[in-house]
Design an enzyme around this catalytic site. Structure first.
Site, PDB file in Angstrom:
ATOM      1  N   GLY A   9       0.852  -1.133  -0.070  1.00  0.00           N
ATOM      2  CA  GLY A   9      -0.093  -0.036  -0.073  1.00  0.00           C
ATOM      3  C   GLY A   9       0.974   1.102  -0.169  1.00  0.00           C
ATOM      4  O   GLY A   9       1.913   1.358   0.682  1.00  0.00           O
ATOM      5  N   VAL A  13      -1.396   6.818   4.144  1.00  0.00           N
ATOM      6  CA  VAL A  13      -0.326   6.174   5.171  1.00  0.00           C
ATOM      7  C   VAL A  13       0.985   5.572   4.777  1.00  0.00           C
ATOM      8  O   VAL A  13       2.068   6.021   5.133  1.00  0.00           O
ATOM      9  CB  VAL A  13      -1.111   5.109   6.067  1.00  0.00           C
ATOM     10  CG1 VAL A  13      -0.249   4.971   7.206  1.00  0.00           C
ATOM     11  CG2 VAL A  13      -2.426   5.868   6.610  1.00  0.00           C
ATOM     12  N   ASP A 198     -15.669   1.665  12.220  1.00  0.00           N
ATOM     13  CA  ASP A 198     -14.220   1.889  12.649  1.00  0.00           C
ATOM     14  C   ASP A 198     -13.831   2.054  14.212  1.00  0.00           C
ATOM     15  O   ASP A 198     -12.877   1.468  14.659  1.00  0.00           O
ATOM     16  CB  ASP A 198     -13.598   3.304  11.934  1.00  0.00           C
ATOM     17  CG  ASP A 198     -12.112   3.409  12.029  1.00  0.00           C
ATOM     18  OD1 ASP A 198     -11.313   2.711  11.553  1.00  0.00           O
ATOM     19  OD2 ASP A 198     -12.033   4.297  12.922  1.00  0.00           O
ATOM     20  N   LYS A 202     -11.765  -0.263  16.800  1.00  0.00           N
ATOM     21  CA  LYS A 202     -10.789   0.182  17.896  1.00  0.00           C
ATOM     22  C   LYS A 202     -11.019  -0.058  19.267  1.00  0.00           C
ATOM     23  O   LYS A 202     -10.062  -0.635  19.847  1.00  0.00           O
ATOM     24  CB  LYS A 202     -10.704   1.605  17.415  1.00  0.00           C
ATOM     25  CG  LYS A 202     -10.062   2.034  16.061  1.00  0.00           C
ATOM     26  CD  LYS A 202     -10.144   3.503  15.775  1.00  0.00           C
ATOM     27  CE  LYS A 202      -9.409   3.895  14.581  1.00  0.00           C
ATOM     28  NZ  LYS A 202      -9.784   5.093  13.983  1.00  0.00           N
TER      29      LYS A 202
END
Ligand SMILES: NC(=O)C1=CN([C@@H]2O[C@H](COP(=O)(O)OP(=O)(O)OC[C@H]3O[C@@H](n4cnc5c(N)ncnc54)[C@H](OP(=O)(O)O)[C@@H]3O)[C@@H](O)[C@H]2O)C=CC1
Ligand SMILES: N[C@@H](CC=O)C(=O)O
Ligand code: NA
EC number: 1.1.1.3
Length: 432
Positions: A9, A13, A198, A202
Site C-alpha cells: 500500500g 499512510v 471503525d 478500535k
C-alpha cells in the site's frame, strides 16, 4: 546492518511512511538502517506524491510477502481481503508484520496472532488505534501493572472532525465528510467512520489489550453519527454538553460475574469533561486503572504524517529487537499477544446510563405530566425537563434522565410512543 521492509500500500499512510524512511536526518539513528525493499500497489500508473524507483513498485503483492530479502512487512492496504491473506502469508514466510488495519485485526486477530506466535514473529499495530497517538504500546507495556477498569474515548478522527465542524461552524454534514476524505482522514468506504464501525474495531482492540481477553467484534454495540442533527447539537450546547462519538469499554464487576460493557455511540459529554475538548481530527483516550487512576492519551487520530509516525515506530521496535536479540529468541510477552479466553460482554439492556431524549408533542394540556408519569411507571427518574420550542404546530420537549437501566428506559419509550400527545421521538442519545 540493513533491514528491508516490504510496503503493502502506497496511499495516504504508505506515502507518509515512505517520507519518514527516506528522510532519516534528525530522527532516531536506527532509521538509517531501514530501507524500502518493495512497494505493492493496485495501479502502477497512478501519479504518486513521492517518486520511487520504478523497479520497487509492483502489483504482485504475494511476491513481496514471500520475498526472502524482506524482513518486515508493513500492511497499509486497508480492507479485509487481500490484507488478511497477505498478513497470514507474510507470517508463514517468517516475516514480522506492522499493520494499521484495525478492521482486519478486530475480526481476525485471533487467527493472525495464533499463527504469529507459532511462527515466533511480531504483529505490531500502533497505527491501528488513535493514529499517531501512542496508546497500544503504553497499554501493553507501561500500564501493565494496573487493573484496568475503563477505557473510554474518541477514537475516530473523521467523525470527530465532522461533529466539531457541525457544532462550531454550523457546517453541513456531507460537505464536512467530503473535506475529511480530501484530508485523508476517512476510510476508503467512509461508512466505516460515519456508522461507527471503525470506532467499534478500535475499541474491540483496546478492550482486548486492557482487559486481557479476546473480544468478538460482533459483540461491540455500535451506533454512528448519522442521527446527530444540528438541532440536538444546539440543545446539547444549551444544556452544557458537546456531542462526541464515544467508544467505551468498561469492567462491570458484579457480585457473581465479571463482564464488560462494550459500546460505540454518540454521547452528550459535559463541557467540563476532559474528553469534551478533543476537537477536529484529534482523538483522546481516557484509561482508568488501579492504582494509577486516570491517564489520558491525546493527539492526532488520523492523517498521513501522524499515522506514519506510529507505523515507523513499530518498524523501529522490531528492528531494535532484531538488532539486539537476533531472530531466534522467544517473543517478548509484553509486545506479542497471548490471550486465549474470550471476554464476557454485558447485554445493552443492563447498561446503566443517563439519556437525552427529544420529543415532538401535540401541544395539549398536561403533556409533560403524561411523559413524567410514563417514565415514572418504568422506574425512570428525570434530571431535567425542558420544553424549549415550538416546531411547526408541535411542541418540542427535551428531557435528560438520571442514571437508568437501558431496558427500563426503552420500555418507558415504548409506552410514551403510544401516547396520543406524542407525535414522534426524533432523537435519543446517551449522556456521560
Ligand atoms: N488514513 C488514515 O488517517 C489512517 C488510516 N489507517 C489505516 O491505514 C490503512 C491504509 O489507509 P490509507 O493509507 O488511508 O488508504 P489509501 O486508500 O490511501 O491507500 C491504500 C493503498 O493500498 C493499495 N491497495 C489497496 N487495495 C489493494 C489491492 N487489493 N492490491 C494492491 N494494492 C492495494 C492502494 O493502491 P493504489 O495506490 O494503486 O490505489 C493504495 O496505495 C487502512 O487500514 C486504514 O484503516 C489507520 C489510521 C489512520
Ligand atoms: N478513518 C479513521 C482513520 C484512522 O484510524 C479515522 O477517521 O479515525
Ligand atoms: Na496509535
Amino acid at each position: 546492518m540493513t533491514f528491508k521492509i516490504g510496503l503493502l500500500g502506497f496511499g495516504v499512510v504508505g506515502t507518509g511512511t515512505a517520507k519518514i524512511l527516506l528522510d532519516p536526518f534528525g530522527r532516531h539513528p536506527v532509521l538509517k538502517e531501514i530501507t524500502i525493499g518493495r512497494v505493492g500497489v493496485r495501479s502502477l500508473d497512478k501519479p504518486r506524491e513521492i517518486e520511487l524507483s520504478p523497479q520497487l513498485l509492483t502489483t504482485d503483492l504475494e511476491s513481496i510477502v514471500t520475498d526472502p530479502e524482506i524482513d518486515i512487512i508493513v500492511e497499509l492496504l486497508g480492507g479485509l481481503e487481500p490484507a488478511r491473506s497477505l498478513i497470514l502469508k507474510a507470517i508463514a514466510s517468517g516475516k514480522h508484520v506492522v499493520t494499521a488495519n484495525k478492521a482486519v485485526i478486530a475480526r481476525f486477530g485471533d487467527e493472525i496472532y495464533a499463527k504469529a506466535n507459532e511462527k515466533g514473529v511480531y504483529v505490531l499495530l500502533e497505527a491501528a488505534v488513535g493514529g499517531g497517538i501512542p496508546v497500544i504500546k503504553p497499554l501493553k507495556q507501561s500500564l501493565g501493572a494496573n487493573r484496568i477498569s475503563s477505557i473510554m474515548g474518541i477514537v475516530n478522527g473523521t467523525t470527530n472532525y465532522i461533529l466539531t465542524e457541525m457544532s462550531q461552524k454550523g457546517a453541513d454534514f456531507s460537505e464536512v465528510l467530503a473535506k475529511a476524505q480530501e484530508l485523508g482522514y476517512a476510510e476508503a468506504d467512509p461508512t466505516a467512520d460515519v456508522d461507527g464501525f471503525d470506532a467499534a474495531d478500535k475499541i474491540a482492540i483496546l478492550a482486548s489489550l486492557g482487559f486481557g481477553g479476546r473480544v468478538k467484534r460482533e459483540d461491540v454495540y455500535c451506533e454512528g453519527i448519522r442521527q446527530v442533527s444540528a438541532v440536538d447539537i444546539a440543545y446539547a450546547d444549551r444544556l452544557g454538553f458537546v456531542i462526541k462519538l464515544l467508544a467505551i469499554a468498561k469492567d462491570t464487576v458484579k457480585e457473581d460475574s465479571d463482564t464488560l460493557e462494550l459500546r460505540v455511540h454518540p454521547t452528550l459529554v459535559p463541557k467540563t469533561h476532559p474528553l469534551a475538548n478533543a476537537n477536529g481530527v484529534y482523538n483522546a483516550i481516557l484509561v482508568e486503572g488501579e492504582p494509577l487512576g486516570q491517564v489520558m492519551f491525546y493527539g492526532p487520530g488520523a492523517g498521513s504524517g501522524p499515522t506514519a509516525s506510529a507505523v515507523v515506530s513499530d518498524v523501529m521496535n522490531i528492528v531494535g529487537i532484531l538488532k539486539s536479540s537476533g531472530k531466534t529468541r522467544e517473543l517478548d510477552p509484553l509486545l506479542s499477544c497471548i490471550h486465549q479466553h474470550y471476554c464476557q460482554i454485558a447485554p445493552m439492556e443492563d447498561l446503566s446510563t443517563r439519556f437525552y431524549a427529544r420529543f415532538l408533542c401535540r401541544d395539549v394540556p398536561g403533556v409533560i405530566g403524561h411523559l413524567g408519569m410514563a417514565f415514572g411507571d418504568h422506574g425512570v427518574s428525570l434530571e431535567s425537563v425542558v420544553q424549549i420550542g415550538i416546531r411547526g404546530d408541535l411542541a418540542e420537549i427535551v428531557v435528560v434522565t438520571h442514571d437508568v437501566r437501558e431496558g427500563n428506559f426503552r420500555s418507558a419509550l415504548a409506552a410514551i410512543e403510544s401516547l396520543e400527545a406524542i407525535d414522534s421521538i426524533p432523537s435519543i442519545l446517551r449522556v456521560l
